[in-house]
Motif scaffolding. Sequence first.
Motif, PDB file in Angstrom:
ATOM      1  N   LEU A  66       0.542  -1.293   0.158  1.00  0.00           N
ATOM      2  CA  LEU A  66       0.191   0.126  -0.166  1.00  0.00           C
ATOM      3  C   LEU A  66       1.298   1.004  -0.076  1.00  0.00           C
ATOM      4  N   ALA A  67       1.745   1.402   0.518  1.00  0.00           N
ATOM      5  CA  ALA A  67       2.713   2.347   0.735  1.00  0.00           C
ATOM      6  C   ALA A  67       3.330   2.603  -0.971  1.00  0.00           C
ATOM      7  N   HIS A  68       3.750   1.409  -1.217  1.00  0.00           N
ATOM      8  CA  HIS A  68       4.609   1.798  -2.357  1.00  0.00           C
ATOM      9  C   HIS A  68       3.568   2.426  -3.557  1.00  0.00           C
ATOM     10  N   LYS A  69       1.804   1.533  -3.014  1.00  0.00           N
ATOM     11  CA  LYS A  69       1.227   2.232  -4.162  1.00  0.00           C
ATOM     12  C   LYS A  69       0.941   3.783  -3.609  1.00  0.00           C
ATOM     13  N   LEU A  70       0.554   3.993  -2.834  1.00  0.00           N
ATOM     14  CA  LEU A  70       0.397   5.637  -2.603  1.00  0.00           C
ATOM     15  C   LEU A  70       1.477   6.467  -3.205  1.00  0.00           C
ATOM     16  N   ALA A  71       2.727   6.192  -3.361  1.00  0.00           N
ATOM     17  CA  ALA A  71       4.145   6.613  -3.517  1.00  0.00           C
ATOM     18  C   ALA A  71       3.984   7.113  -4.720  1.00  0.00           C
ATOM     19  N   ALA A  72       3.517   6.187  -5.391  1.00  0.00           N
ATOM     20  CA  ALA A  72       3.173   6.026  -7.288  1.00  0.00           C
ATOM     21  C   ALA A  72       1.950   7.133  -7.463  1.00  0.00           C
ATOM     22  N   ALA A  73       1.263   6.716  -6.755  1.00  0.00           N
ATOM     23  CA  ALA A  73       0.042   7.782  -6.606  1.00  0.00           C
ATOM     24  C   ALA A  73       0.075   9.124  -6.963  1.00  0.00           C
ATOM     25  N   VAL A  74       1.390   9.536  -5.448  1.00  0.00           N
ATOM     26  CA  VAL A  74       1.547  11.083  -5.265  1.00  0.00           C
ATOM     27  C   VAL A  74       2.497  11.814  -6.355  1.00  0.00           C
ATOM     28  N   ASN A  75       3.084  10.359  -6.711  1.00  0.00           N
ATOM     29  CA  ASN A  75       4.280  10.496  -8.163  1.00  0.00           C
ATOM     30  C   ASN A  75       3.504  11.192  -9.499  1.00  0.00           C
ATOM     31  N   GLU A  76       2.062  10.703  -9.139  1.00  0.00           N
ATOM     32  CA  GLU A  76       1.215  10.458 -11.099  1.00  0.00           C
ATOM     33  C   GLU A  76       0.569  11.591 -10.960  1.00  0.00           C
ATOM     34  N   ALA A  77       0.397  12.421  -9.849  1.00  0.00           N
ATOM     35  CA  ALA A  77      -0.530  13.074  -9.070  1.00  0.00           C
ATOM     36  C   ALA A  77       0.115  14.573  -9.410  1.00  0.00           C
ATOM     37  N   ILE A  78       1.646  14.454  -9.141  1.00  0.00           N
ATOM     38  CA  ILE A  78       1.670  15.905  -9.223  1.00  0.00           C
ATOM     39  C   ILE A  78       2.929  16.066  -9.120  1.00  0.00           C
ATOM     40  N   GLU A  79       3.334  16.495 -10.469  1.00  0.00           N
ATOM     41  CA  GLU A  79       4.008  17.114 -11.649  1.00  0.00           C
ATOM     42  C   GLU A  79       5.777  17.929 -11.333  1.00  0.00           C
ATOM     43  N   TYR A  80       6.819  17.171 -11.134  1.00  0.00           N
ATOM     44  CA  TYR A  80       8.045  17.374 -10.322  1.00  0.00           C
ATOM     45  C   TYR A  80       8.358  19.259 -11.648  1.00  0.00           C
ATOM     46  N   VAL A  81       8.308  20.695 -10.968  1.00  0.00           N
ATOM     47  CA  VAL A  81       7.867  21.910 -11.506  1.00  0.00           C
ATOM     48  C   VAL A  81       8.588  22.641  -9.978  1.00  0.00           C
ATOM     49  N   PRO A  82       9.663  22.669 -10.197  1.00  0.00           N
ATOM     50  CA  PRO A  82      10.378  24.086  -9.802  1.00  0.00           C
ATOM     51  C   PRO A  82       9.885  25.252  -9.701  1.00  0.00           C
ATOM     52  N   GLY A  83       9.080  25.911  -8.724  1.00  0.00           N
ATOM     53  CA  GLY A  83       8.975  27.571  -8.989  1.00  0.00           C
ATOM     54  C   GLY A  83       7.748  27.611  -8.375  1.00  0.00           C
ATOM     55  N   VAL A  84       6.789  26.950  -8.825  1.00  0.00           N
ATOM     56  CA  VAL A  84       5.513  27.332  -8.935  1.00  0.00           C
ATOM     57  C   VAL A  84       4.437  27.520  -6.968  1.00  0.00           C
ATOM     58  N   THR A  85       4.790  26.494  -6.557  1.00  0.00           N
ATOM     59  CA  THR A  85       4.778  26.581  -4.910  1.00  0.00           C
ATOM     60  C   THR A  85       5.571  27.099  -3.888  1.00  0.00           C
ATOM     61  N   GLU A  86       5.931  27.239  -2.743  1.00  0.00           N
ATOM     62  CA  GLU A  86       6.440  27.690  -1.554  1.00  0.00           C
ATOM     63  C   GLU A  86       6.380  27.303  -0.490  1.00  0.00           C
ATOM     64  N   ALA A  87       7.597  27.885  -0.019  1.00  0.00           N
ATOM     65  CA  ALA A  87       7.745  27.230   1.866  1.00  0.00           C
ATOM     66  C   ALA A  87       6.176  27.265   2.614  1.00  0.00           C
ATOM     67  N   ALA A  88       5.390  27.538   2.035  1.00  0.00           N
ATOM     68  CA  ALA A  88       3.896  27.523   2.819  1.00  0.00           C
ATOM     69  C   ALA A  88       2.984  27.164   2.616  1.00  0.00           C
ATOM     70  N   THR A  89       3.520  26.118   1.207  1.00  0.00           N
ATOM     71  CA  THR A  89       1.997  25.767   0.938  1.00  0.00           C
ATOM     72  C   THR A  89       2.183  24.482   1.139  1.00  0.00           C
ATOM     73  N   SER A  90       0.845  23.594   0.958  1.00  0.00           N
ATOM     74  CA  SER A  90       0.193  22.660   1.577  1.00  0.00           C
ATOM     75  C   SER A  90       0.591  21.753   0.944  1.00  0.00           C
ATOM     76  N   ALA A  91       0.009  20.469   1.359  1.00  0.00           N
ATOM     77  CA  ALA A  91       0.028  19.293   0.998  1.00  0.00           C
ATOM     78  C   ALA A  91      -1.221  19.285   0.002  1.00  0.00           C
ATOM     79  N   ALA A  92      -2.537  20.013  -0.394  1.00  0.00           N
ATOM     80  CA  ALA A  92      -3.966  20.095  -0.337  1.00  0.00           C
ATOM     81  C   ALA A  92      -3.981  20.642  -1.014  1.00  0.00           C
TER      82      ALA A  92
END
Length: 291
Positions: free
Chosen positions: A129-155
């Motif tokens: 389950l942990a492995h699949k949750l990590a894969a799901a997060v990887n698919e849901a959030i694209e790695y793009v620097p500069g679009v979020t800040e230190a205070a950005t929440s997971a939501a």
Amino acid sequence: MKLKITHETSYSYDTPVAALVQSLRLTPSVYEGQRVGEWRISVTGGQRGTAFRDGAGDWIESWTVRGPVDEVTVTITGVIETRDTAGVLRGHRETVNPMVYLRPTPATRADAALRELAAAVQGDDALDLAHKLAAAVNEAIEYVPGVTEAATSAAEALALGQGVCQDHAHALIACARERGLPARYVSGYLHSSDDGKPHEAAHAWTEIHVGPLGWVGFDAANACCPDDRYVRLGSGLDAQDAAPVRGMAFGQGVEALAVRVHVEEVPQGQSQSQGQQQAEQASQSQGQRQQ
């Protein structure tokens, strides 16, 4: 793998401040996956105070800088040997009950979208389950620097669909906790990204507690578990709780921050016979050029 790390964090103030007090979590963790060869922490104009290992197994040092001062630099230089443990945190001594890491924080609190993402994942057991949750997060959030800040929440990062390693870690923590798995934020360094390119910044990932196996690391940003490219510093409920440098300045000056991190592999030493052979060849070559 043997890694050399240089990490500089500089604080500058437009008006000198009277003093600074800092708490540093900048010493590598003690566990089977890494062994420190040499490690040095220095603070310009600073005086080292109390140092201790906390309940989570992290080494904490306090430093004080007396002013007036308008610039302070925290510098870390060191060499560490790492070993791939498939993400499992073996031999790490800590006294905090894993259930503590089920508690949400503002950065990791699950909203409806995170709860939906977590509920859609099914696993054969806690590790799967942990492995699949990590894969799901990887698919849901694209790695793009500069679009979020230190205070950005997971939501917020999930709603954007973009972010950096901090956002991936927060989102995975939120999803894991939603499924009843204790999860925490880990700060450290990464020698290279998954494609082998040099990684010039500090890194972050998630550890999830999966029953008898204990804590296992998951880097959702790179879709892998930490291996010998990773150096673990410390952990916390979220990025703020696990911050390598925390503190406060006494004064009215406006603070500016600059961070430089460099991680490089130290080449394996040559044998004495190889060194002598190369020296002899170089000497002969030099003699031929002189003739």
